[in-house]
Design a protein around this motif. Structure first.
Motif, PDB file in Angstrom:
ATOM      1  N   TYR A   1     -79.164  36.182  11.540  1.00  0.00           N
ATOM      2  CA  TYR A   1     -79.681  34.817  11.688  1.00  0.00           C
ATOM      3  C   TYR A   1     -78.573  33.796  11.969  1.00  0.00           C
ATOM      4  O   TYR A   1     -78.548  32.697  11.405  1.00  0.00           O
ATOM      5  CB  TYR A   1     -80.521  34.430  10.461  1.00  0.00           C
ATOM      6  N   GLY A   2     -77.642  34.185  12.811  1.00  0.00           N
ATOM      7  CA  GLY A   2     -76.736  33.182  13.383  1.00  0.00           C
ATOM      8  C   GLY A   2     -75.445  32.927  12.642  1.00  0.00           C
ATOM      9  O   GLY A   2     -74.923  31.808  12.695  1.00  0.00           O
ATOM     10  N   GLY A   3     -74.900  33.929  11.942  1.00  0.00           N
ATOM     11  CA  GLY A   3     -73.603  33.750  11.287  1.00  0.00           C
ATOM     12  C   GLY A   3     -72.522  33.424  12.318  1.00  0.00           C
ATOM     13  O   GLY A   3     -72.549  33.946  13.426  1.00  0.00           O
ATOM     14  N   VAL A   4     -71.597  32.543  11.959  1.00  0.00           N
ATOM     15  CA  VAL A   4     -70.494  32.214  12.870  1.00  0.00           C
ATOM     16  C   VAL A   4     -69.154  32.357  12.136  1.00  0.00           C
ATOM     17  O   VAL A   4     -69.101  32.342  10.916  1.00  0.00           O
ATOM     18  CB  VAL A   4     -70.598  30.780  13.453  1.00  0.00           C
ATOM     19  N   GLY A   5     -68.082  32.496  12.928  1.00  0.00           N
ATOM     20  CA  GLY A   5     -66.741  32.625  12.353  1.00  0.00           C
ATOM     21  C   GLY A   5     -66.511  34.056  11.887  1.00  0.00           C
ATOM     22  O   GLY A   5     -67.277  34.974  12.221  1.00  0.00           O
ATOM     23  N   ASP A   6     -65.445  34.239  11.101  1.00  0.00           N
ATOM     24  CA  ASP A   6     -65.125  35.587  10.624  1.00  0.00           C
ATOM     25  C   ASP A   6     -66.206  36.066   9.664  1.00  0.00           C
ATOM     26  O   ASP A   6     -66.628  35.324   8.786  1.00  0.00           O
ATOM     27  CB  ASP A   6     -63.779  35.582   9.886  1.00  0.00           C
ATOM     28  N   ARG A   7     -66.582  37.340   9.819  1.00  0.00           N
ATOM     29  CA  ARG A   7     -67.586  37.884   8.920  1.00  0.00           C
ATOM     30  C   ARG A   7     -66.912  38.260   7.601  1.00  0.00           C
ATOM     31  O   ARG A   7     -66.022  39.113   7.583  1.00  0.00           O
ATOM     32  CB  ARG A   7     -68.217  39.135   9.544  1.00  0.00           C
ATOM     33  N   PRO A   8     -67.304  37.620   6.488  1.00  0.00           N
ATOM     34  CA  PRO A   8     -66.661  37.961   5.207  1.00  0.00           C
ATOM     35  C   PRO A   8     -66.802  39.459   4.918  1.00  0.00           C
ATOM     36  O   PRO A   8     -67.899  40.019   5.045  1.00  0.00           O
ATOM     37  CB  PRO A   8     -67.420  37.119   4.190  1.00  0.00           C
TER      38      PRO A   8
END
Ligand code: 16G
Ligand code: MG
Length: 553
Positions: free
Chosen positions: A540-547
């Motif tokens: 659903y649209g996570g942005v940036g580095d994936r934790p």
């Protein structure tokens, strides 16, 4: 008929030009980097004048603060006549005014006047205060320019805690009426609450160790110091984190939010087994209690625990005194948000047997719902909350219908409690005093208070997404209706855990969505939180580095 001083408003408006930013009046008013807020402050000065004119010249307040956020942030919220948050329909006016072009400010004011049928000839009274942030003085200056450009009568109360400002607004508006709330000054505030605290502590059985108070290096620190001479000597306090000269220290590794989120004690805070700690947040409207157990483990007592203590005590004492209102037994109720620990909700419903309402996050929702009870106790898990007592309840308590000495004592205790608690808004210092008074009355320690119920392990995660506004919730934020299908995926995960619960909501104060999870064990709870966070990030649209700790699903 008097009309808007268009030229005056426009000239001043050009001195407070709007930056290229879109502003939103959110959960806690406008909140942003302090150096972006000059035009917003000016315009809120104008809007406060309109609001006062709309409400028959009642005094409207403005508080300049960014609460538990760092010093570079700041914000403003308007306060309605009895100390409540600005009526929701006016948030739209605030957002509209904040986003219009400088030259359009007079015409937007005129459109609000038309929409709200405001007569410009009514006088307007406005008060403003700020916390200790570095940008505060300049921002208050812009607010004063706005209020004056609109011809309002405005008083600057200088540095106040948020609850002190709410108190003064309510006291000014009720002065000389049967509902008079108190003397509308800083001293009036200390004296009202302090006198009630000294009276209520006569009932005290517990001898507390020195209470260590963490002022978050914010406005709560000097104000608590100023409060001490009014509190008598039944409890000894020692103050920490009270440096308001080094702005970088504000809320930094200290304060109620740090303790609640990190689940550990503040830095620079001496604690050994037996020490009791209390943390205020940067504007002193949230409070969190804690202690270190004999085995050295840290134990926190948050807003849910405060609500449990107050609800059980008020119910017990009302029953003991056979308190009756014209409408029957007083209706004691608790208002919580989805963040309340499931164990606290079960304790309140099943053991204390009081109704518990769930509402969306934000004080305005809680406060409003609590008004429906004779004793409406509302607390967010983060430590913000208060108790609202109906006029009928206060009257019945004062009439002392009780007969036995125990009943009379219970009624006097309840009467003092109505004065120790700041009913205008959640107030860290007043809540702390109320909790100490209740514990002392019961003869309880913090340890005993902590045994009321056993918390279900819980965890919060933040997920950065492209558009948090794509997340729409229902049922007091406990379910997502959009993005379509997201809730089904969450439900499928939750079903795998005993006492599992998880919800996702867009933050009203940061550009993220928040994930909350609970389950029977720490391990299960973490797994559920990381899995739901992973679902949101991946689908659903996570942005940036994936934790790295988010679980793939
Ligand atoms: C604001 C709210 C607070 C709420 C928090 C949630 C007021 C005065 N303050 O600080 O009640 O818990 O926002 O923040 O209403 P969030 O939307 O970022 O989770
Ligand atoms: Mg706060």
């Amino acid at each position: 008929m008097a009309s808007i001083p268009t030229e005056q408003v426009k000239d001043a408006s050009l001195k407070h030009p709007k930056p290229n930013t879109t502003f939103t009046y959110g959960t806690a008013g406008f909140r942003l980097k302090g150096d972006l807020l000059d035009s917003v402050m000016y315009r809120m000065g104008l809007l406060a004048v309109l609001r006062s004119k709309k409400l028959n010249s009642k005094v409207i307040g403005a508080m300049v603060t960014a609460s538990h956020n760092p010093d570079q942030d700041n914000g403003v919220k308007l306060v309605d006549p009895l100390g409540e948050m600005l009526e929701q329909s006016w948030e739209l006016h605030a957002t509209h005014l904040a986003n219009s072009a400088d030259v359009d400010v007079p015409s937007v004011l005129a459109s609000i006047c038309t929409a709200e049928s405001i007569s410009w000839s009514a006088p307007a009274h406005v008060v403003v205060a700020r916390d200790t942030r570095s940008t505060g003085p300049k921002l208050v200056g812009a607010f004063l320019d706005g209020a004056r450009a609109a011809g309002g009568d405005v008083t600057d109360y200088g540095v106040f805690t948020t609850p002190q400002l709410h108190y003064v607004v309510r006291a000014l508006n009720t002065k000389g009426t049967p509902e008079a709330y108190g003397v509308p000054t800083e001293e009036g505030y200390y004296k009202k609450i302090g006198d009630a605290f000294k009276r209520i502590m006569k009932f005290g059985k517990t001898k507390f160790p020195t209470i260590h108070v963490d002022g978050a290096n914010g406005v709560g620190a000097p104000k608590f110091k100023a409060f001490l001479p009014y509190l008598g000597d039944s409890v000894s306090f020692s103050a920490f984190n009270e440096d308001i000269t080094d702005f970088s220290k504000l809320n930094n590794k200290c304060g109620a939010d740090f303790v609640k989120v990190q689940q550990k004690q503040p830095e620079n805070f001496p604690m050994t087994p037996g020490t009791y700690g209390v943390s205020l947040d940067g504007d002193a409207d949230r409070v969190i209690f804690y202690f270190v157990k004999k085995d050295g483990t840290f134990r926190m007592l948050d807003g849910d625990t405060i609500a449990a203590l107050l609800a059980s005590t008020v119910s017990q004492l009302s029953q003991l005194a056979s308190l009756t209102l014209p409408s029957g037994s007083p209706r004691v109720g608790v208002v919580q948000t989805a963040y309340a620990n499931g164990a606290s909700t079960r304790y309140l419903r099943e053991t204390v047997r009081v109704p518990v309402s769930m509402v969306p996050t934000g004080v305005k929702h809680l406060h409003h719902e609590a008004e429906g009870f004779d004793v409406g106790i509302y607390f967010e898990a983060n430590g913000h909350g208060t108790v609202l007592f109906s006029e009928g309840f206060v009257k019945a308590v004062k009439e002392r219908g009780g007969k036995t000495p125990e009943q009379l004592a219970a009624l006097e205790f309840l009467e003092c409690l109505t004065d120790v608690i700041n009913q205008a808004v959640g107030d860290a210092i007043s809540d702390m005093l109320a909790v100490l008074a209740v514990l002392a009355y019961k003869g309880w320690s913090f340890e005993q208070w902590g045994e009321l119920y056993t918390e279900v392990p819980n965890r919060q995660e933040k997920v950065k997404v492209a558009n948090r506004l794509a997340f729409k919730t229902t049922n007091a934020e406990q379910e997502l209706v959009e993005p379509v299908g997201s809730q089904d995926r969450i439900n499928a995960e939750v079903a795998k855990y005993k006492n599992g619960r998880s919800f996702v909501r867009p933050s009203g104060t940061e550009d993220i969505v928040r994930v909350y999870a609970e389950a029977d064990t720490r391990e299960n709870c973490d797994k559920l939180a990381y899995t739901v966070a992973g679902i949101i990030f991946d689908h659903y649209g996570g942005v940036g580095d994936r934790p790295a700790h988010f679980v793939k699903n």
